[in-house]
Design an enzyme around this catalytic site. Structure first.
Site, PDB file in Angstrom:
ATOM      1  N   TYR A  48      -8.637 -35.144 -36.591  1.00 39.27           N
ATOM      2  CA  TYR A  48      -8.794 -34.000 -36.796  1.00 39.27           C
ATOM      3  C   TYR A  48      -8.225 -33.295 -36.046  1.00 39.27           C
ATOM      4  CZ  TYR A  48     -12.120 -35.881 -40.486  1.00 39.27           C
ATOM      5  OH  TYR A  48     -12.909 -35.738 -41.537  1.00 39.27           O
ATOM      6  N   ASN A  75     -10.051 -29.755 -49.823  1.00 35.02           N
ATOM      7  CA  ASN A  75      -8.852 -30.581 -50.807  1.00 35.02           C
ATOM      8  C   ASN A  75      -8.644 -30.651 -51.921  1.00 35.02           C
ATOM      9  OD1 ASN A  75      -6.172 -32.189 -51.420  1.00 35.02           O
ATOM     10  ND2 ASN A  75      -6.118 -33.277 -49.813  1.00 35.02           N
ATOM     11  N   CYS A 131      -5.439 -36.768 -47.833  1.00 31.49           N
ATOM     12  CA  CYS A 131      -7.038 -36.165 -46.997  1.00 31.49           C
ATOM     13  C   CYS A 131      -7.341 -37.471 -46.074  1.00 31.49           C
ATOM     14  CB  CYS A 131      -7.605 -35.176 -46.879  1.00 31.49           C
ATOM     15  SG  CYS A 131      -8.151 -35.911 -48.561  1.00 31.49           S
ATOM     16  N   HIS A 132      -7.035 -38.584 -46.823  1.00 32.42           N
ATOM     17  CA  HIS A 132      -8.051 -39.458 -46.290  1.00 32.42           C
ATOM     18  C   HIS A 132      -7.935 -40.481 -44.906  1.00 32.42           C
ATOM     19  CE1 HIS A 132      -4.612 -40.623 -49.623  1.00 32.42           C
ATOM     20  NE2 HIS A 132      -4.823 -42.261 -48.413  1.00 32.42           N
ATOM     21  N   GLU A 135      -4.247 -49.436 -48.145  1.00 33.88           N
ATOM     22  CA  GLU A 135      -2.830 -49.044 -47.417  1.00 33.88           C
ATOM     23  C   GLU A 135      -2.706 -49.769 -45.866  1.00 33.88           C
ATOM     24  OE1 GLU A 135      -2.056 -45.128 -46.272  1.00 33.88           O
ATOM     25  OE2 GLU A 135      -2.880 -44.070 -49.340  1.00 33.88           O
TER      26      GLU A 135
END
Length: 153
Positions: free
Chosen positions: A88, A111, A119-120, A146
């Protein structure tokens, strides 16, 4: 147009307006409503993403919600590459508000186009998950998809 589509992560509500996606959020609703070409393209690309065959999305999106600051944060989220995470604090630095991590985290949480505006991919400086509007199980699932492994410091 608004539709609810089933994916490997559950049901996602997808909304379009004027030929662009403006909303993607997890939902308990299982009713499919109206659809259009951009929602169908979004569905196709999300399925490819969940199948591990896509790392970027190229259908049109539009921020129909949010303040200019929130939209700036959401644009910065789109710059985080597939398979990478930032803190962040780093996100705040990227939008030139390095001392306002909390404001950036709040914008991140609002979001409206989750997954596509990733945003993850934002985590705590300590290596912890932080929050996620669709729940931490979903965030863990997306990060695992991912190949992102978090190691708490």
């Amino acid at each position: 147009m608004k539709a609810v589509k089933k994916f490997s992560v559950g049901h996602l509500e997808i909304e379009s307006k004027d030929g662009a996606i403006i909303w993607i959020k997890k939902t308990d609703n299982k009713v499919t409503e109206d659809t259009d070409d951009v929602i169908e393209e979004c569905r196709k690309q999300l399925n490819e993403y969940f199948d591990g065959k896509r790392t970027e999305f190229d259908f049109p999106i539009s921020y129909d919600y949010g303040t200019p600051f929130q939209q700036e944060v959401w644009d910065a989220l789109r710059e985080i590459p597939y398979g990478e995470v930032i803190s962040y604090k780093e996100l705040a630095t990227r939008v030139r508000t390095e001392h306002h991590s909390r404001a950036v985290a709040n914008a991140n949480g609002k979001n409206p186009i989750s997954i596509v505006v990733p945003c993850h991919r934002v985590i705590e400086s300590s290596g912890g998950l932080g929050g996620y509007s669709s729940g931490l199980d979903m965030k863990r699932h997306l990060l695992k998809l991912e190949d992102i492994e978090l190691q708490k410091k």
